[in-house]
Write a protein that holds these residues in place. Structure first.
Motif, mmCIF file in Angstrom:
data_model
loop_
_atom_site.group_PDB
_atom_site.id
_atom_site.type_symbol
_atom_site.label_atom_id
_atom_site.label_comp_id
_atom_site.label_asym_id
_atom_site.label_seq_id
_atom_site.Cartn_x
_atom_site.Cartn_y
_atom_site.Cartn_z
ATOM 1 N N LEU A 90 0.863 -1.183 0.000
ATOM 2 C CA LEU A 90 0.000 0.000 0.000
ATOM 3 C C LEU A 90 0.894 1.225 0.000
ATOM 4 O O LEU A 90 0.812 2.081 0.874
ATOM 5 C CB LEU A 90 -0.892 0.008 1.240
ATOM 6 N N GLY A 91 1.799 1.270 -0.978
ATOM 7 C CA GLY A 91 2.841 2.290 -0.996
ATOM 8 C C GLY A 91 2.305 3.697 -0.893
ATOM 9 O O GLY A 91 2.972 4.581 -0.348
ATOM 10 N N PHE A 92 1.105 3.914 -1.370
ATOM 11 C CA PHE A 92 0.588 5.282 -1.372
ATOM 12 C C PHE A 92 0.224 5.771 0.020
ATOM 13 O O PHE A 92 0.184 6.962 0.282
ATOM 14 C CB PHE A 92 -0.641 5.355 -2.279
ATOM 15 N N VAL A 93 -0.035 4.820 0.945
ATOM 16 C CA VAL A 93 -0.503 5.229 2.265
ATOM 17 C C VAL A 93 0.575 6.008 3.027
ATOM 18 O O VAL A 93 0.281 6.993 3.698
ATOM 19 C CB VAL A 93 -0.959 4.003 3.086
ATOM 20 N N GLY A 94 1.826 5.560 2.886
ATOM 21 C CA GLY A 94 2.913 6.185 3.633
ATOM 22 C C GLY A 94 2.991 7.686 3.383
ATOM 23 O O GLY A 94 2.836 8.489 4.309
ATOM 24 N N PRO A 95 3.231 8.088 2.118
ATOM 25 C CA PRO A 95 3.279 9.514 1.820
ATOM 26 C C PRO A 95 2.002 10.237 2.262
ATOM 27 O O PRO A 95 2.057 11.343 2.800
ATOM 28 C CB PRO A 95 3.404 9.560 0.291
ATOM 29 N N LEU A 96 0.876 9.573 2.088
ATOM 30 C CA LEU A 96 -0.404 10.162 2.476
ATOM 31 C C LEU A 96 -0.407 10.513 3.960
ATOM 32 O O LEU A 96 -0.793 11.612 4.358
ATOM 33 C CB LEU A 96 -1.519 9.145 2.195
ATOM 34 N N VAL A 97 0.037 9.534 4.788
ATOM 35 C CA VAL A 97 0.059 9.770 6.220
ATOM 36 C C VAL A 97 0.980 10.935 6.546
ATOM 37 O O VAL A 97 0.650 11.813 7.352
ATOM 38 C CB VAL A 97 0.497 8.485 6.967
ATOM 39 N N PHE A 98 2.146 10.958 5.878
ATOM 40 C CA PHE A 98 3.092 12.050 6.086
ATOM 41 C C PHE A 98 2.434 13.397 5.795
ATOM 42 O O PHE A 98 2.450 14.318 6.609
ATOM 43 C CB PHE A 98 4.296 11.885 5.144
ATOM 44 N N GLY B 201 3.310 -5.286 12.108
ATOM 45 C CA GLY B 201 3.534 -6.616 11.561
ATOM 46 C C GLY B 201 2.248 -7.283 11.076
ATOM 47 O O GLY B 201 2.277 -8.108 10.168
ATOM 48 N N LEU B 202 1.132 -6.924 11.674
ATOM 49 C CA LEU B 202 -0.101 -7.654 11.372
ATOM 50 C C LEU B 202 -1.001 -6.972 10.343
ATOM 51 O O LEU B 202 -1.699 -7.646 9.593
ATOM 52 C CB LEU B 202 -0.904 -7.882 12.655
ATOM 53 N N PHE B 203 -1.004 -5.641 10.323
ATOM 54 C CA PHE B 203 -1.973 -4.961 9.469
ATOM 55 C C PHE B 203 -1.276 -4.173 8.368
ATOM 56 O O PHE B 203 -0.455 -3.298 8.653
ATOM 57 C CB PHE B 203 -2.845 -4.022 10.299
ATOM 58 N N SER B 204 -1.615 -4.490 7.137
ATOM 59 C CA SER B 204 -0.969 -3.829 6.006
ATOM 60 C C SER B 204 -1.133 -2.320 6.085
ATOM 61 O O SER B 204 -0.216 -1.568 5.755
ATOM 62 C CB SER B 204 -1.574 -4.299 4.690
ATOM 63 N N PHE B 205 -2.295 -1.861 6.529
ATOM 64 C CA PHE B 205 -2.552 -0.430 6.535
ATOM 65 C C PHE B 205 -1.658 0.278 7.525
ATOM 66 O O PHE B 205 -1.053 1.307 7.236
ATOM 67 C CB PHE B 205 -4.020 -0.155 6.868
ATOM 68 N N VAL B 206 -1.567 -0.304 8.711
ATOM 69 C CA VAL B 206 -0.720 0.300 9.730
ATOM 70 C C VAL B 206 0.717 0.307 9.242
ATOM 71 O O VAL B 206 1.430 1.295 9.371
ATOM 72 C CB VAL B 206 -0.833 -0.498 11.045
ATOM 73 N N PHE C 248 2.637 3.674 9.042
ATOM 74 C CA PHE C 248 3.527 3.998 10.147
ATOM 75 C C PHE C 248 4.992 3.707 9.909
ATOM 76 O O PHE C 248 5.856 4.339 10.478
ATOM 77 C CB PHE C 248 3.069 3.259 11.418
ATOM 78 N N LEU C 249 5.244 2.704 9.069
ATOM 79 C CA LEU C 249 6.633 2.297 8.927
ATOM 80 C C LEU C 249 7.522 3.443 8.437
ATOM 81 O O LEU C 249 8.598 3.674 9.005
ATOM 82 C CB LEU C 249 6.716 1.079 7.996
ATOM 83 N N PRO C 250 7.069 4.197 7.413
ATOM 84 C CA PRO C 250 7.926 5.306 6.969
ATOM 85 C C PRO C 250 8.139 6.314 8.098
ATOM 86 O O PRO C 250 9.241 6.846 8.261
ATOM 87 C CB PRO C 250 7.126 5.945 5.827
ATOM 88 N N LEU C 251 7.099 6.520 8.898
ATOM 89 C CA LEU C 251 7.195 7.444 10.016
ATOM 90 C C LEU C 251 8.246 6.973 11.011
ATOM 91 O O LEU C 251 9.088 7.744 11.466
ATOM 92 C CB LEU C 251 5.828 7.495 10.703
ATOM 93 N N VAL C 252 8.175 5.676 11.324
ATOM 94 C CA VAL C 252 9.138 5.121 12.277
ATOM 95 C C VAL C 252 10.551 5.254 11.732
ATOM 96 O O VAL C 252 11.464 5.678 12.434
ATOM 97 C CB VAL C 252 8.799 3.644 12.579
ATOM 98 N N SER C 253 10.723 4.929 10.449
ATOM 99 C CA SER C 253 12.071 5.034 9.876
ATOM 100 C C SER C 253 12.558 6.469 9.900
ATOM 101 O O SER C 253 13.749 6.722 10.052
ATOM 102 C CB SER C 253 12.105 4.529 8.435
ATOM 103 N N ALA C 254 11.641 7.419 9.733
ATOM 104 C CA ALA C 254 12.065 8.815 9.685
ATOM 105 C C ALA C 254 12.396 9.332 11.079
ATOM 106 O O ALA C 254 13.306 10.134 11.245
ATOM 107 C CB ALA C 254 10.980 9.675 9.059
#
Ligand SMILES: Nc1ncnc2c1ncn2[C@@H]1O[C@H](COP(=O)(O)OP(=O)(O)OP(=O)(O)O)[C@@H](O)[C@H]1O
Ligand SMILES: Nc1ncnc2c1ncn2[C@@H]1O[C@H](COP(=O)(O)OP(=O)(O)OP(=O)(O)O)[C@@H](O)[C@H]1O
Ligand SMILES: [Mg+2]
Ligand SMILES: [Mg+2]
Lengths: 256, 283, 317, 283, 256
Positions: free
Chosen positions: B39-47, D117-122, D126-132
């Motif tokens: 769901l690559g688009f979600v990341g930038p969206l959340v940002f 780990g469990l939910f694709s949406f999360v 969140f993952l990009p946020l955590v990495s940032a």
């Protein structure tokens, strides 16, 4: 209860894995599926158990599962798939807990299946303490605990050394003789196939197609003694597969 | 063979098709879940959403300017840096310290790690030392570093060097320990010399672990940048952040912190590339 | 004036003698007389104290005017309400120090500082201001002084003693301790460069100024009595030795706690600087500092003294 | 069977013994090296030797007392702490911050890690946020932490909490990702519910990774102790070190640093014990 | 060149692994070693190759290695032991480099052995791109490159699926027919043992003792066609081992 595989074809992305597979698994019958590496045997078995869905075609169940069957379609995996953090007993009770079977009822079932798989002494052992053969026995015990109508076995013996394999093969025949479960048995080993299969489905190299369905009428119980007679069938199967196996072996994996 | 009736070979087309009886139903599907849809688009969206919310909060006064500056202000601080050309001055100073400290820390770390991995005596002697020194916060040693290395580049580079040395040692000897013993045995069975085994089997085999150690040590190096630039640094992102903190210029503070974060992501991106390149033999 | 109401206030403290008035006021019950229960909160540096006052964790504090303080005042978080430490001609003031090495190298007057390394704690600190004042007065460019940011006073001291920086300026009691050793030489006084320098000020949060000015007044009243005692005991030395020793002991509760009283006593007495009576504030000096901050771009261009200082509490001049 | 002559069974005793011809020589041994002899005594020896050398260097003046105090002086500082009872005051303050910050950081980290780990949406969000946010040095945020969490225990605990949160998240979701897919498939094939699979398969399967994440986060927590206690802490080992640094009391500085190191080793010892206990099912 | 195993016994700490093993490997002869899991077969093979040293007894070489043999005692491992970061070619050249063979001389050897193992097309492939069977072929090519006098093979086919195993077994027989290397071949698989072995050493359960040495006179080349005749030998071996294998399988690993 019968299983019908109808015109199953499948693609994984670009890879064409299975092509138009159809056959029927009758009650109390063991079907062996053989075919070269990567022809889609495991994939097919996952379709049969409802763990994945084919691109086209379908797998149908006809008839009711026998009463008392907690999980009509039950797998036995090549790598045993035991939870390493649970004891033998815990691994069996795992599949009962979700059906609300606890305490003495669970205990009775566990006792029964461990006795049938000659594991009574190993109840409290952890998987890491067991040899490969014992581990697969635990997996079989676990499968028996849910009283399956159909056993789906994906190369259940191929991770074992050949002596242990021989021993477990005997045990499987014995189990079947007592209680005529049906089974889909995927294997590479032609000797196993002719020892266990009422029918043998021979798949071609990928994309897997049904090349031939070979029936063997000899009762399972007699086959060990009369292996010599089955030699010819085995050779016939080997001739069917030899070139395909060689070609499959020579394939370069196209990982960049 | 009376009982063993091999049917005449039939081609797949001729295989009799089963006919489904009327009561047949599909097998229940139970393989769902536990798989990650991309769901690559979600990341930038959340940002974008977070930053927009933050900006909104700042504009409406919901977020007090003392607690957090608006993102637009932080961006303005960044544009200031770009326009005055200070960005490059700061970046250059920090990168120099990072590169020198990290390079020497890693080189030393890999060497010591290899020695620990290869020689029982070194291991027995040094490993306890490494374990004891690893948990020491470098920032606590700053006063000593001033005495030992001066207030010039020395102490800054040393801070980063010390910070990267220990994790590299640990990653390297762990990697050496995990090299498949069978490969080493294979080397011996073909009579390969000790040096050949080390060069051709152990070092390439430990490489994945070493590279992932680099990933860790790089992020530690960035974290230590601020501490390193506490001592007499005129320029550098850490110095910029410290100055912003002293002047309570929160816009510059957030801007500097964001730069560090981006720097961290960039470095980890390049290490990812290096892994791809050097470890293309992995499945 | 005794007040029926009891207020608890948090007072920010650095372990410096210049914070003594609050300590004395608390110990001698001057705050209590004003209906204030004082609690001290220790800080290692002035900057976090300013932030803590802005965030409401601390109510009153005394520090130099720094970029951080002005920045917080611009955001409407803190206000200077009085003056504290000030350079006065009759009392020994802040010293300009150089390392022995630099001295031997020919830095014997502040005019020789051009091209030398001058230690400061942070940008926008009082040290920064003094350094530039020296440069301005001696007629060399500010940029010719190379400023070394060391983030803490101890780091500056260590760097000066080991000759890694050439110069520094500091209050006389610390300067005295340093020049007594081998490594540091005094070459001038700040008073020659900054006239009537208002070194530290009393400040509080805008919230108190606006919503509870009466509390600020009471605090200043108690504080002023502490100032009077401090000046009498240590600056003018008009107090009896007995009373002075008592005051020194009070200060020792919070300053130089790591040494026994015998050792701390001389350090506390030495080079005490005058603290303005009644917390009077030298607005002229404040304005000069503000101008300097703006000229160095250390504070927003729109910053004003009006935003920084509330002149309604104490006498200004 | 004419050609296939199975000899009559012979017992092992009766197996004919080969007689070595005169020219026979033993096969050359080539399996040496690359194996670690346990040399447990060397470690303490090196420690003792180093400290003795250091003491000697200090006594003879070879090591300047400004550069490094003698170990005996650092030990004297420690005894001072013990005698004045300040040791417990400092330890208590620091342990409280460590325990609270680390516990909440880990709990939050494990929860967020599991969700990632469990939910694709999360994960995607969140993952990009955590990495940032991971590479941001907490020390840079100290001025803001004071505003956000005050100067009391809040900001100290928060510093440690933030520092431990991110590595725990990363370790946890990594652990979940690495749970054997076959076990999950097995659970599905037996019709286990989603919750059962998570509780009985995924969480225990991720436990080894989570525990080794704890090891990392614990050492990060100790490193951050000094930074955390920069803000208005009267007591605590970090505050003690900072104070020692401020006064250039190098004996106390080294004593404090040694205490941190011992604290780190102790915690990692206990985590080792926990691993042994919880992961006794591992080979 | 002959190898003599003389009264080899071994302990690993408390574990008594091998007890008084003696036999001789003659020139051009293939000896198969069979025995239940954990009886010490791999350990014994490591002694023979000089990779480990037994607690007592010794392994002797008599006679000269054939000239041109770079590494007289050469292993083929169960897990292939290929360097995953080297190509097929690089894996073969690895064992030549240390003998100072580079450039065109190495190239000639590599070409030759890859041709003999039907790998000529896969020179530049990395191990991860190859199927298990191909990987083991590379390992065999690498072993051939050093011109071994004795091949020491530890279950070389047991990691492969049974069809690939069948194919490689044929290849091994073919290689041996062209060039009569001697070999010690450890296996669990009785069918393999009777297909390849001139002599079959049957070990007992741990501590491994020689239970019997069975000789088979039928030429290797004929055995595939005449498997039926070997059925009886195989059954004899299975009867020798069945109980021991079962007991070995049932053993609990004594890991705490
Ligand atoms: N989840 C998947 N995604 C993409 N490709 C897959 C996936 N699973 C299997 N494949 C590919 O599908 C093909 C068939 O795989 P499958 O595992 O069913 O073969 P198999 O007949 O069981 O092989 P083997 O005999 O080696 O077990 C292979 O080429 C495999 O790479
Ligand atoms: N390096 C070692 N240290 C201690 N014990 C060992 C070592 N290597 C093997 N063993 C033990 O020695 C026994 C024999 O091991 P070995 O691997 O030789 O058996 P094997 O006959 O090859 O078994 P398998 O058929 O499973 O391959 C086993 O019990 C094993 O646990
Ligand atoms: Mg498969
Ligand atoms: Mg073995």
């Amino acid at each position: 209860m019968e299983l019908m595989i109808e015109n199953v074809s499948h693609h994984y992305g670009e890879t064409h894995v299975l092509e138009d597979i159809s056959f029927t698994l009758k009650d109390g019958e063991i079907i062996c599926i053989i075919g070269p590496s990567g022809c889609g045997k495991s994939t097919l078995l996952r379709f049969i158990g409802g763990l994945e869905q084919p691109t086209s075609g379908q797998v149908l169940i006809a008839g009711e599962a026998p009463s008392g069957s907690l999980n009509p379609l039950t797998y036995i995996f090549q790598d045993f798939a035991l939870l390493p953090w649970r004891t033998v007993e815990g691994n069996v009770s795992l599949v009962l807990e979700d059906h609300g079977i606890h305490g003495s009822r669970a205990n009775a079932i566990i006792n029964d299946v461990l006795a049938r798989t000659k594991l009574a002494d190993f109840r409290k052992a952890l998987p890491r303490q067991l040899s490969g053969g014992m581990k697969q026995r635990v997996a079989i015990a676990r499968a028996l605990a849910v009283n399956p109508a159909v056993m789906l076995m994906d190369e259940p013996l191929s991770a074992l050394d050949s002596q242990t394999r021989e021993l477990l093969l005997d045990d499987l025949v014995e189990l079947w003789s007592r209680e005529k479960f049906s089974a889909c048995y995927v294997t590479h080993n032609l000797a196993e196939a002719v020892r266990l299969g009422h029918k043998i489905v021979v798949l071609s190299r990928r994309p897997g197609r049904v090349r031939q369905i070979v029936e063997i009428d000899m009762p399972l119980g007699e086959r060990f003694e009369r292996m010599g007679e089955l030699e010819e069938t085995q050779r016939h199967l080997w001739n069917l597969m030899r070139e395909e196996a060689r070609a499959a072996d020579m394939e370069l994996a196209d990982v960049a | 063979m009376s009982l063993d009736t091999t049917h005449a070979p039939v081609t797949s087309a001729a295989v009799p098709r089963p006919v489904a009886p009327s009561g047949a139903r599909p097998v229940p599907f139970r393989g769902g879940g536990f798989r990650h849809k991309p769901l690559g688009f979600v990341g930038p969206l959340v940002f974008v959403a977070l930053i927009a919310l933050w900006e909104l909060g700042s504009r409406t006064g919901f977020i007090s300017p003392i607690a957090l500056p608006a993102p637009s202000e932080a961006f303005a601080a960044f544009m200031d840096l770009v326009q005055t050309g200070m960005l490059w001055t700061h970046l250059e100073a920090s990168l120099y310290r990072l590169v020198v400290g990290w390079t020497f820390g890693s080189l030393l770390g890999v060497s010591v790690g290899l020695a620990i991995g290869l020689f029982s005596f070194v291991r027995a002697g040094f490993l306890p030392l490494v374990s004891a020194l690893f948990p020491i916060p470098k920032i606590a040693l700053l006063p000593l570093f001033i005495v030992w290395f001066g207030i010039g580049e020395g102490s800054k580079v040393a801070t980063i060097l010390f910070g990267t040395f220990f994790p590299t040692v640990i990653a390297t000897y762990g990697g050496v320990d995990n090299v498949d013993r069978n490969l080493i045995r294979m080397g011996q069975s073909f009579g390969l010399s000790w040096l050949s085994i080390v060069r051709k089997i152990i070092i390439p085999g430990a490489l994945p672990a070493i590279l992932s150690g680099f990933r860790i040590s790089a992020s530690i190096a960035i974290v230590l940048l601020v501490a390193a630039e506490m001592i007499g640094a005129e320029f550098g992102i850490g110095a910029y952040i410290l100055m912003a903190g002293a002047l309570f210029a929160t816009d510059q503070l957030i801007c500097g912190v964001a730069m560090l974060s981006i720097l961290g992501l960039t470095i980890s991106f390049f290490i990812g590339k290096a892994e791809k390149y050097f470890l293309n033999w992995r499945t | 004036p005794a007040n029926a109401q009891e207020d608890t206030v948090q007072i920010g403290l650095l372990s410096l003698t210049s914070h003594a008035p609050s300590i004395i006021a608390e110990a001698k019950g001057y705050f209590e007389e004003e209906g204030i229960t004082a609690e001290f909160v220790s800080f290692q540096a002035a900057q976090p104290m300013a932030v803590a006052i802005a965030s409401g964790d601390v109510d009153f504090g005394v520090t130099a005017i720094t970029g951080g303080l002005i920045s917080l005042a611009e955001r409407g978080a803190v206000k200077v309400i009085g003056g504290a430490l000030q350079e006065t001609p009759e009392i020994e003031g802040q010293k300009i120090l150089v390392s022995r090495q630099a001295h031997e190298d020919g830095v014997t007057t502040p005019a020789d500082l051009a091209g030398r390394r001058f230690g400061i704690t942070t940008a926008g600190s009082s040290f920064h201001y003094m350094a530039h004042k020296i440069a301005d007065a001696e007629g060399f460019d500010r940029s010719e002084l190379s400023l070394v940011t060391l983030n803490s006073v101890p780091a500056v001291i260590a760097s000066l003693r080991s000759g890694q920086i050439d110069a520094w300026s500091i209050v006389p009691n610390i300067a005295g301790g340093l020049t007594r050793g081998e490594d540091v030489v005094e070459i001038g006084v700040i008073a020659d460069y900054v006239e009537d320098y208002q070194v530290t000020t009393v400040f509080t949060s805008t919230d108190i100024v606006e919503n509870n000015p009466e509390l600020a007044e009471r605090f200043l009243a108690g504080f002023s009595k502490g100032v009077a005692d401090y000046n009498a005991a240590l600056v003018d030395k008009t107090m009896s030795e007995e009373e002075t020793a008592e005051i020194v002991a009070m200060i020792h509760e919070y300053v130089y706690t790591d040494r026994p009283l015998e050792d701390a006593d001389p350090a506390i007495r030495a080079g005490a600087m005058r603290i303005n009576e009644n917390a009077r504030l030298n607005l002229g000096s404040v304005e000069d500092q503000m101008e300097w901050f703006k000229s160095e771009d250390l504070v927003p261009a729109e910053a004003t003294v009006e935003n920084l200082v509330d002149t309604s509490f104490v006498e200004t001049f």
